[in-house]
Write an enzyme that holds these catalytic residues in place. Structure first.
Site, mmCIF file in Angstrom:
data_model
loop_
_atom_site.group_PDB
_atom_site.id
_atom_site.type_symbol
_atom_site.label_atom_id
_atom_site.label_comp_id
_atom_site.label_asym_id
_atom_site.label_seq_id
_atom_site.Cartn_x
_atom_site.Cartn_y
_atom_site.Cartn_z
ATOM 1 N N LYS A 280 -26.389 22.464 -17.085
ATOM 2 C CA LYS A 280 -27.510 21.528 -17.205
ATOM 3 C C LYS A 280 -28.597 22.142 -18.070
ATOM 4 C CE LYS A 280 -27.421 19.289 -12.651
ATOM 5 N NZ LYS A 280 -28.224 19.164 -11.442
ATOM 6 N N GLY B 258 -29.425 12.584 -16.754
ATOM 7 C CA GLY B 258 -27.987 12.671 -17.005
ATOM 8 C C GLY B 258 -27.630 13.127 -18.404
ATOM 9 N N ASN C 267 -38.071 13.944 -9.164
ATOM 10 C CA ASN C 267 -38.530 13.124 -10.279
ATOM 11 C C ASN C 267 -39.969 12.717 -10.022
ATOM 12 O OD1 ASN C 267 -36.097 13.178 -11.735
ATOM 13 N ND2 ASN C 267 -35.256 11.659 -10.326
ATOM 14 N N ARG D 15 -42.104 10.554 -11.085
ATOM 15 C CA ARG D 15 -42.425 9.272 -11.728
ATOM 16 C C ARG D 15 -41.870 8.145 -10.877
ATOM 17 N NH1 ARG D 15 -37.045 8.423 -13.132
ATOM 18 N NH2 ARG D 15 -36.032 10.285 -13.892
ATOM 19 N N ARG E 97 -27.386 -2.222 -11.762
ATOM 20 C CA ARG E 97 -27.985 -2.160 -13.099
ATOM 21 C C ARG E 97 -27.035 -2.792 -14.106
ATOM 22 N NH1 ARG E 97 -30.329 3.877 -14.093
ATOM 23 N NH2 ARG E 97 -31.125 4.295 -11.981
#
Lengths: 513, 169, 487
Positions: C156, C163, C288, C290, C336
């Protein structure tokens, strides 16, 4: 029935039987066979009326079936077109005298009927050993290009697809078209091919450089499109046809179409096995026209002729047929009927089975010649479309009166049993044999009974062969021999084509009343 | 009318004949059947094929048809017959030539570049007009014959394309 | 406490619309920045005030800090809502705003900084005694330390997220080249090339906790979300609550999340993500800082408006509720809808939306910025819309979502609509047996088309296409009647 089978066997041979070597040669050049090309060109599920399939079948020892040329009526993008295609599986598609005749006749059809032409060009050039029968005369080679020019001036579109070489005069075929598509590699157009150029000027040039697709589409402008494959070219030709307006048909009385009530296959049982045996033409009409309906005109007068109104795929037509020899009254009846048809914009269809006009003192005194002349005068000067079917016999002046080839029917088709000659075979055979025997007698030769018989048979066999439908169609005296059961379909297409040209002008000759 | 339709990566030859309202659909190797379609408003249609009726959502854009039916979505493409024939034959058309004399303003490709039909190859200037020269077919560039600033005559070969779509080794 | 009087939305598409809706309800004027290519779009038309920012590629407009600050000044916006993506987790942007006296609707720059660097965030959690996935950082012996960790390994980007730039390494042979690739991508996407290697858990579940924290040290959680249904490391279906979670484990996740936020001095809305292995263990994944794409499921089950909470917190208001006031009602699932082709490896697709019909009705929420006629291009993220269903329980919610997906009609661009419908209807999904390997390990391929279906499609396409139906090309009589025939 047997003759219909013979017809189909002959057609099959003319269309498909080729030496494997010739097929392989075309395959190795990535060329499609002419019938594959036509199949790709035409709309799927639509008919193709091939013309003069058996042209040249009795000429050149039978080695140029179909005169190495395919011509026919089909549908492209919903539009009626005349397809004219070289058959390069026969002698490289070389032009024989009958090839030229077939091409000229096809273009005449296009001119007379205002039908657009698609040329599939793939011909080796004129067959030189027979050049004197190909080149010089009025209806020979030059007529092809002259006809193309006339077509253009008439506003009839022509599209050419150059799928092989097209040399010398042949180079004009695509060049005179409105649209010319050339296939890269195989297509070539040149006034003089590479060998001729080499011989004439010493210049060494490849066919492709001289007149290939790219040269003509991007340098000389002799062609309009260059494509990589035949398939692409055919697709493009279809698209081009699709850009032209649909044909407007001449206005003719029309109603809903209906299939005949009587089965057309029964025609096989109606046609007699002997040319001398009479049959009733009404039986034929019942197996050709819509709903088997026929309105007969003047049924009790001049009964050796039958005429009246019928409908063909909905179009009203005037129908004329023979039920025996023509007498004055039957001729006058037909003449009167023809005048009605011409005035009322009714296309006419002739069904010939005619041994001629009646002869003898009584009839001459009655004015049989004068009455026949009237019929010729009216028939020849009609402006409505005329179509002719040779159903059986067609002898002497009857051939003329019933709109034989010389009277410009838009199309003329023959049944396989039909015969054409200036007089019946028996009279003619006897006459010819007598002339021959007299000549021999003058030379002091005495012939035995057997020898006499042999001469007689020789003459009649030759006469029979030359009056047969096979010979007739081989010489392109007709537009093809058809299976009697297909008469309705053939006439339907022929009439539809004929209606592309507007008509209605009347010209009157002077009738000897 | 006959056309090829592409569906899920396969091509099918389809023909539709008959007067409006009496259509007969022919799908290659299948028995022709009567077919009709009725609009139910906006994008909703009912298709009737033979004995069956099926509701569908359909939208069309040029040669593409988008269908939502039996819970699934499909993108169908009606192929242009000329382009299709060209594609299937692995069309050659291997040069881009100058339509008029001029000067190269900019080259957009180099040898080895993969191009599709219509990809700009270079910009040329001629008679104070800029023209983009495009690839005549799919393929790869094997040679760029003229460089920026170079002049050329009418019909000069500007770019040559190689066979196939693969990059040469 | 600083009142927020006008908010500039530094985002686009559905999230911009969604933020505008809340601002509108709160009576706060909004300003939208917009790239010229979207100026005719639904978001720009919904906005009372638009500032055009040009850029090439178009995404760069939404990353243009200087222009955004200029836009705040010219329009008098005193706060910026960054939405998600773009500048949402950019601490220097938050810093710049602060120095210009503009409120950033989100956490403090230090929190973004701390959580934005995955390695720092890990260290922080370790210091709090919260389990993290075993991992090795770059440095001396990186390769051998990774080998010792054992394969498979997930590489990562230290500065990563969303992602992107994540690479699985299944075997030693490919380790070195994959590190190189991951570093290149990390540099390209995040401007920083450092990576770390994490032990790749086999088919873990992804469960995250939504928290809210105010400036005064109150932290509450709004329950958890299960976001295990993923493809290409990106979530496509999320739900709340997580199905079949042991109460103790759930409690541990929730309290760990609250603890992290509290200890980090976090404020605003945030999400703490965990991975769950099959043995009841959990690991901190990342936080995260946000609003999340999937926040609507939480809104549906809590009845709270998270954007409103963010704005209030940014304005310095204290939370007006405590943990015990938060009640999770029923079950919500989000799907989604992407412009992508599940049949070709989820490649993004493009096209013009020719037909648009979105589901509606009680229990259904659709967040989108779509309209008929708009072009879906490669310029932006391919997410088209989020369809959220809320029901009394999971089965009801799934039923509702399935039927909503079935009623959704988007024609003109290939979407994952039917793929989502297949997932929602899948028995394994129904049983709640979900994990991040769900898509790979279940057969979700489109069923083989039956001959008759194929014929129907071809017939329909022909019948609606002028190429086929144009009477200009129709075959007339007698040719049509004669049909396929040769004499």
């Amino acid at each position: 029935m047997a003759l219909a089978e013979e017809l189909h066997a002959r057609e099959h041979a003319a269309r498909f039987e080729r030496p494997a070597r010739d097929i392989e040669r075309l395959r190795s050049q990535k060329k499609l066979l002419v019938r594959e090309r036509i199949e790709l060109l035409l709309d799927p599920g639509t008919p193709f009326l091939e013309l003069s399939t058996l042209a040249a079948c009795m000429a050149y020892d039978g080695i140029v079936p179909g005169a190495a040329f395919v011509s026919g009526i089909g549908i492209v993008m919903g539009r009626e077109v005349l397809v004219m295609a070289s058959d390069s599986s026969i002698k490289g598609g070389a032009w024989y005298p009958l090839t030229v005749k077939k091409m000229v006749r096809s273009l005449d059809i296009a001119i007379e009927n205002r039908i657009p032409v698609i040329h599939l060009v793939d011909a080796a050039g004129a067959f030189l050993p027979l050049q004197s029968d190909i080149f010089p005369d009025r209806y020979m080679g030059g007529r092809i290009f002259r006809n193309q020019c006339v077509l253009s001036a008439l506003g009839v579109r022509q599209v050419a697809l150059v799928l092989g070489h097209s040399t010398a005069g042949g180079a004009y075929v695509p060049t005179l078209c409105d649209y010319s598509i050339m296939v890269r590699g195989t297509g070539g157009v040149f006034l003089g091919g590479p060998p001729l150029v080499k011989a004439a000027t010493g210049e060494d040039v490849s066919a492709n450089e001289l007149g290939g697709a790219d040269v003509h589409s991007s340098v000389s402008g002799t062609a309009d499109y260059a494509v990589d494959t035949e398939q692409e070219g055919i697709a493009l030709a279809r698209e081009i046809v699709g850009t032209s307006p649909r044909q407007k048909k001449a206005e003719v009385d029309r109603r809903e179409s209906e299939e005949p009530y009587y089965d057309p296959e029964e025609l096989y049982g109606i046609i007699p096995d002997d040319i001398k045996k009479q049959f009733d033409m009404r039986e034929v009409f019942a197996r050709v026209f819509d709903a088997s309906l026929f309105h007969e005109f003047k049924p009790d007068y001049g009964t050796t002729a039958v005429c009246g109104f019928a409908y063909l795929y909905g179009w009203k037509v005037g129908v004329l047929g023979n039920n025996g020899v023509l007498f004055s009254d039957s001729a006058k009846k037909l003449t009167q009927f023809l005048q009605i048809c011409n005035r009322d914009r009714i296309p006419v269809i002739f069904f010939q089975n005619i041994t001629g006009f009646m002869v003898g003192r009584e009839y001459e005194h009655g004015g049989i010649t004068k009455d026949g002349a009237k019929m010729l005068m009216v028939q020849a000067n009609m402006d409505v479309p005329k179509l002719t079917i040779m159903t059986n016999g067609s002898f002497g002046a009857g051939n003329y009166a019933m709109c034989g080839r010389a009277y410009d029917p838009r199309f003329l088709f023959s049944w396989p049993n039909s015969q054409i000659s200036v007089m019946g075979m028996e009279q003619a055979g006897r006459t010819l044999a007598e002339i021959r025997l007299k000549a021999l007698a003058r030379e002091g030769k005495n012939l035995s009974e057997e020898e006499t018989q042999k001469i007689y048979e020789g003459i009649t066999n030759d006469y029979l062969e030359k009056s047969s439908a096979w010979y007739s169609t081989s010489e392109i005296w007709d537009d093809g021999v058809i299976d009697p059961k297909d008469t309705r379909k053939v006439l339907g297409i022929a009439l539809s084509v004929a209606l592309n040209r507007e008509f209605g002008q009347s010209f009157h000759g002077v009738l000897r009343i | 009318m006959r056309r090829c339709i592409e569906l899920l990566g396969h091509r099918y030859e389809v023909s539709l004949n008959g007067p409006t309202g009496k259509w007969i659909i022919g799908i290659k190797d299948r028995h022709p059947e009567a077919a009709s379609i009725t609009i139910q408003g906006n994008s909703s249609f009912i298709l009737a094929l033979g004995e069956d009726n099926l509701p569908m959502e359909i939208a069309r854009a040029g040669e593409e048809v988008f269908i939502q039916a039996f819970g699934r979505n499909f993108r169908l493409k009606i192929l242009d017959p000329v382009e299709q024939a060209a594609q299937e034959a692995g069309s050659k058309g291997d040069t881009a030539r100058a339509p008029m004399p001029g000067v190269v303003v900019e080259t957009a490709v180099r040898p080895g570049d993969i191009v599709t039909r219509g990809t700009p190859l270079m910009t040329i200037e001629s008679m104070k007009i800029l023209t983009v020269i495009k690839a005549p077919r799919d393929g790869h560039v094997t040679k760029v014959h003229v460089e920026k600033g170079q002049a050329f005559e009418k019909n000069a070969i500007l770019v040559t394309l190689g066979e196939g779509r693969e990059r040469p080794l | 406490m600083k009142e927020i009087r006008k908010v500039l939305i530094a985002n686009r598409g559905e999230i911009a619309c969604r933020i505008m809706r809340t601002l509108d309800r709160l009576g706060i004027p909004s300003v939208l920045i917009c790239h010229p290519c979207e100026i005719q779009g639904p978001a720009a038309r919904l906005a009372p005030e638009v500032v055009e920012i040009d850029g090439d590629p178009p995404v760069s407009a939404y990353l243009d800090v200087e222009e955004i600050i200029k836009a705040c000044k010219t329009t008098g916006a005193d706060a910026v809502h960054p939405g998600f993506g773009f500048l949402a987790e950019n601490s220097s942007f938050a810093e710049r705003l602060k120095s210009d006296g503009i409120s950033f609707i989100g956490p403090k720059p230090e929190s973004i900084e701390l959580m934005g660097n995955k390695l720092k965030a890990r260290e922080f959690c370790i210091s709090l005694g919260i389990p993290v996935v075993p991992a090795e950082q770059e440095g001396r012996g990186f390769i051998s330390r990774l080998k010792a960790l054992g394969f498979p390994i997930l590489l990562k980007a230290a500065a990563g997220g969303g992602g992107k730039a994540m690479h699985e390494v299944m075997e030693e042979a490919r380790l070195k080249e994959t590190i190189k690739l991951a570093k290149e991508e990390a540099l390209r996407y995040f401007g920083e090339g450092s990576v770390y290697g994490e032990k790749l858990l086999r088919d873990p579940r992804h469960v995250e906790v939504q928290i809210l924290a105010d400036r005064y040290g109150s932290v509450v959680h709004l329950g958890e979300r299960d976001c295990s249904i993923q493809r290409r490391f990106q979530k496509i279906i999320e739900e709340s609550p997580a199905p079949g979670l042991e109460p103790e484990l759930r409690q541990e996740l929730l309290s760990s999340a609250v603890k992290i936020a509290k200890e980090a001095g976090y404020e605003s809305a945030g999400t703490v993500e965990f991975l769950l292995d099959g043995q009841g263990r959990f690991y901190f994944l990342e936080m995260n800082t946000r609003i999340q794409v999937e926040h609507p499921v939480t809104e549906m089950v809590t009845g709270l408006d998270l954007v409103e909470q963010q704005i209030k917190i940014a304005a310095g208001e204290p939370l007006f509720f405590t943990q015990k006031d938060i009640i999770i009602k029923g079950h919500a699932v989000e799907a989604r809808l992407y412009a992508e082709d599940p049949e070709s490896d989820f490649q993004p697709s493009t096209g013009r939306i020719l037909i648009l019909r979105l589901p509606e009705g009680s229990g259904i929420r659709v967040d989108h910025a779509l309209e008929k006629g708009m072009n879906v291009t490669h310029a932006f993220d391919p997410m088209l819309a989020k369809i959220i269903a809320h029901g009394q329980d999971r089965q009801t919610a799934l039923d509702l979502l399935g039927s909503a997906l079935g009623k959704t009609v988007i024609l003109g661009v290939t979407t994952n609509r039917e793929f989502l419908e297949r997932i929602v209807g899948h028995p394994t999904m129904r049983a709640g047996d979900i994990h991040t390997g769900f898509i790979a390990s279940n057969n979700l391929k489109a069923p083989q088309l039956e001959d008759h279906q194929r014929e129907m499609l071809l017939a329909a396409a022909a019948l609606v296409s002028r190429q086929f139906t144009d009477q200009e090309f129709a075959v007339s009589e007698p040719y049509a009647a004669i049909g396929d025939w040769i004499n």
